[in-house]
Design a protein around this motif. Structure first.
Motif, PDB file in Angstrom:
ATOM      1  N   GLN A 258       0.844  -1.199   0.000  1.00 27.45           N
ATOM      2  CA  GLN A 258       0.000   0.000   0.000  1.00 27.45           C
ATOM      3  C   GLN A 258       0.877   1.246   0.000  1.00 27.45           C
ATOM      4  O   GLN A 258       2.065   1.159   0.332  1.00 27.45           O
ATOM      5  CB  GLN A 258      -0.825   0.062   1.290  1.00 27.45           C
ATOM      6  CG  GLN A 258      -1.559  -1.188   1.636  1.00 27.45           C
ATOM      7  CD  GLN A 258      -2.300  -1.029   2.953  1.00 27.45           C
ATOM      8  OE1 GLN A 258      -1.699  -0.812   3.998  1.00 27.45           O
ATOM      9  NE2 GLN A 258      -3.614  -1.122   2.904  1.00 27.45           N
TER      10      GLN A 258
ATOM     11  N   GLU B  60       0.833   3.253   2.230  1.00 24.36           N
ATOM     12  CA  GLU B  60       1.276   3.310   3.624  1.00 24.36           C
ATOM     13  C   GLU B  60       2.469   2.405   3.896  1.00 24.36           C
ATOM     14  O   GLU B  60       3.310   2.715   4.741  1.00 24.36           O
ATOM     15  CB  GLU B  60       0.125   2.874   4.551  1.00 24.36           C
ATOM     16  CG  GLU B  60      -1.070   3.823   4.575  1.00 24.36           C
ATOM     17  CD  GLU B  60      -2.122   3.517   3.515  1.00 24.36           C
ATOM     18  OE1 GLU B  60      -1.785   2.850   2.491  1.00 24.36           O
ATOM     19  OE2 GLU B  60      -3.274   3.941   3.685  1.00 24.36           O
TER      20      GLU B  60
ATOM     21  N   ARG C  66     -11.066  -5.128   0.271  1.00 28.05           N
ATOM     22  CA  ARG C  66     -11.217  -4.348   1.496  1.00 28.05           C
ATOM     23  C   ARG C  66     -12.347  -4.889   2.351  1.00 28.05           C
ATOM     24  O   ARG C  66     -13.386  -5.270   1.825  1.00 28.05           O
ATOM     25  CB  ARG C  66     -11.520  -2.909   1.123  1.00 28.05           C
ATOM     26  CG  ARG C  66     -10.416  -2.333   0.311  1.00 28.05           C
ATOM     27  CD  ARG C  66     -10.887  -1.086  -0.371  1.00 28.05           C
ATOM     28  NE  ARG C  66      -9.987  -0.793  -1.464  1.00 28.05           N
ATOM     29  CZ  ARG C  66      -8.827  -0.169  -1.324  1.00 28.05           C
ATOM     30  NH1 ARG C  66      -8.445   0.276  -0.162  1.00 28.05           N
ATOM     31  NH2 ARG C  66      -8.059   0.032  -2.356  1.00 28.05           N
TER      32      ARG C  66
HETATM   33 MG    MG Z   1      -5.728   2.256   1.243  1.00 33.03          MG
END
Ligand code: MG
Ligand code: ATP
Length: 660
Positions: free
Chosen positions: A421, A423, A521
């Motif tokens: 990701q 992140e 998700r």
């Molecule tokens: Mg995301």
């Protein structure tokens, strides 16, 4: 939040039993080795200290590898010093590789430029001087809003060289999106172009910058790359031509060593689920994991490979696997400006043939689009130079994986599906080519040095064969250091679901061998009559039908079942015509519904299947399911600002309005 851990989750994907063991000839030359797993297991911190020292050049060595005392704010290699641009360019020239091509640039109209490491160094030094003269000092932010041209790479490295964190904004985003990102980071300089070439036409960029900068008090200068030669409005107080400034600037610049934790960049997430977050990455840990994963996962041999990652630099994949990873490794790569179908649908394969690309990294959406166009197109080109293929961005459906290996990889190349990701900064889960037996559709296992798991509601590790939440339970070098200007949101978003553990937002399952299958998700998981269904599984079932190229599935509120499955499908080439014939469309929908029932179970049978020409996607190629959910629930469509093409939603809605 939906309970992805439910035992009721169906097991379609886990029935995938195709497996591709490594080819011994590949293993013999592979960068990655089985040893890496043992070394990392024996002592993770020593492993990461070794990677940092082996792969990067430090001007001051570090004494502590990880400081986790202020968790979740990590410090890696904190008292070490290094310069990212020096590591990506200077040191290769110093080592005698100045004549090696860093970038084979291919413009969409057909213009090409080969840029060696020595030439790149000259450009980066000059650009660094231009930024300094424009009033940028260490720590100041610079916004970059450019097409896929070499100047984008130069601009990022010039920022890194002087310690000015960059914030790259997709060239396709609107003036508003640019303005809010400039404001959030209080950027002092914007680097842009008159325009870029996309889909056979010059598209403007400068007008959006003018609009955004008019309301951005922080911006002192706008540097403008000349690319399309379009007429642009000019503000003499702020605007400066890039080529004039670089030419006038000194070619001397010594890279200043930065603290390992000095901010390298801010990048806003693609916005698939909600308001974009300014993700902060720093220098030493990020660069270590970028270089390491690019080497072992893509199997990069810088002396002989030609590497190509088709992402845009405005996406994290472009940051890590076009700029920082491959350049830190001294690789030669292709940088392509345009779209895969301009001027013809074989453009990518033509480029691979011409430059003898050996490693290719792209997104499932692109693979499915090529499946839709048909294998006759790639078959016209010589793709025999390819030896590693990679995928990133979404789960890759097993059918698309097998097509990729067969049609593009000539039935011989490893295909690595890489999960990570914005992140995480770099690849976290992936097979290692030459080491791991490959399973189509599964991202497989954590790369050596990384620790991930699948846990239940309470945060307990689930057994093999079960599903739950995908988490990362140990800090890693390229982890985000926060959300720009919002430490509370950082803790709340990533560290609050499970105590002290990073929760990525994705659901996943472990198969009997412990391979990880990312299911999408957790917010997208549907609940139909009390059964948990994953969007990925139903989409993969649809894509396994020979007439379907792409599918997006969402749950829409349903009076009887709670939620009902609604599917949007794009057909493959020949199936499109057939569906247009009177009566055929309904037959096809019935056939697809039954196919899902057969593949997964009657419970997963879509209530509705809509045949569409396009799906709403972000610029990074991800399907925006929340917009499709709005359509399926007859609501007004939500925020479309991060869509690659906002007219897609209009088309889908018009299609719906047509009598069946
Ligand atoms: Mg995301
Ligand atoms: P936002 O967080 O703003 O909604 P985003 O999550 O789409 O945006 P990215 O950081 O680009 O922004 O995407 C990361 C996500 O992409 C992962 O959380 C995962 O859902 C998906 N993803 C990436 N690679 C893979 C992969 N190989 N397999 C499955 N999913 C993947």
């Amino acid at each position: 939040m939906a309970d992805a851990a439910s035992e009721e989750t169906l097991d379609n994907l886990l029935r995938e039993d195709r497996e591709f063991p490594p080819d011994p000839a590949f293993t013999a030359q592979a960068v990655g080795t089985a040893d890496l797993y043992d070394q990392a297991d024996a002592d993770r911190e020593t492993f990461w200290a070794d990677q940092a020292r082996e792969r990067l050049t430090w001007s001051t060595d570090f004494t502590q590898t990880l400081d986790w005392s202020e968790a979740p704010f990590a410090k890696w290699y904190a008292d070490g010093r290094l310069n990212a641009a020096y590591n990506c360019v200077d040191r290769h020239v110093e080592a005698g590789h100045g004549d090696r091509v860093a970038l084979h640039f291919v413009g969409e109209p057909g213009d090409t430029r080969d840029i060696t490491y020595a030439e790149l160094l000259d450009q980066v030094k000059r650009a660094a001087n231009v930024l300094l003269e424009s009033g940028v000092s260490k720590g100041d932010r610079v916004a970059i809003y450019l097409p896929m041209v070499p100047e984008a790479v130069v601009a990022m490295l010039a920022c890194a060289r002087i310690g000015a964190p960059h914030s790259v904004v997709f060239g396709g985003f609107s003036a508003d999106a640019l303005r809010s990102r400039i404001a959030d980071a209080e950027a002092k300089v914007v680097i842009t172009a008159d325009g870029g070439f996309r889909r056979g036409k010059p598209s403007g960029l400068k007008p959006a910058v003018d609009e955004a900068v008019a309301d951005s008090p922080s911006v002192l200068k706008v540097l403008v790359v000349k690319r399309t030669e379009q007429d642009v409005a000019w503000n003499d107080d702020k605007d400066v031509w890039w080529h004039e400034a670089l030419e006038a600037a000194s070619a001397e610049h010594t890279a200043e060593p930065m603290e390992a934790e000095h901010p390298l960049f801010i990048l806003y997430t693609s916005g698939t689920t909600g308001k974009p977050k300014g993700i902060l990455h720093t220098t030493g840990g990020y660069l270590t994991q970028a270089a390491y994963t690019n080497a072992v996962v893509h199997d990069v041999h810088p002396e002989s490979d030609v590497y190509w990652c088709s992402a845009d630099v405005g996406w994290v994949t472009g940051h890590t696997y076009i700029v920082y990873g491959p350049l830190a490794n001294g690789a030669t790569q292709v940088l392509y400006e345009g779209t895969p179908d301009t001027p013809h649908q074989g453009r990518w394969w033509e480029i691979i043939e011409k430059y003898k690309v050996s490693i290719f990294y792209t997104a499932p959406t692109a693979i499915r689009t090529c499946m839709k166009w048909g294998k006759d197109i790639p078959e016209k080109f010589d793709l025999s130079s390819l030896r590693v293929l990679g995928s990133v961005g979404e789960p890759i459906n097993p059918e698309a994986w097998v097509w990729y290996r067969q049609v593009i990889g000539g039935g011989k190349t490893p295909v690595v599906d890489t999960w990570w990701q914005t992140e995480t900064g770099a690849i976290m889960i992936s097979a290692l080519p030459g080491v791991t037996a490959l399973k189509p559709g599964s991202a497989q296992i954590a790369v050596p040095g990384i620790s991930v798991d699948v846990v239940d509601e309470q945060g307990n590790s689930v057994d093999n064969g079960h599903g739950g939440y995908l988490i990362i339970d140990k800090p890693w070098p390229s982890m985000l250091r926060g959300i720009w200007g919002d430490p509370e949101r950082f803790k709340e978003t990533y560290w609050s679901r499970f105590e002290g553990i990073y929760f990525a937002g994705d659901g996943a399952k472990k198969d009997e061998q412990g391979n990880i299958w990312v299911l999408g998700r957790v917010d997208d998981v549907m609940n139909v009559s009390g059964h948990r269904l994953s969007t990925t599984e139903i989409e993969s079932a649809l894509v396994s039908h020979p007439k379907v190229a792409e599918a997006a599935v969402v749950g829409a509120t349903d009076a009887t079942t709670g939620q009902a499955v609604c599917a949007f499908v794009i057909l493959r080439g020949d199936a499109v015509q057939e569906a247009d014939e009177p009566g055929e469309g309904e037959d096809l929908v019935a056939e697809l519904r039954n196919h899902v029932a057969k593949e997964i179970g009657a419970i997963a049978k879509p209530r509705q299947i809509l045949v569409v020409a396009e799906l709403p996607k972000t610029r990074s190629g991800k399907i925006m399911r929340r917009l499709l959910r709005d359509v399926a629930e007859n609501r007004e469509v939500g925020d479309v600002t991060t869509l690659a093409d906002s007219s897609v939603m209009d088309l889908i809605q018009q299609g719906l309005a047509k009598p069946a």
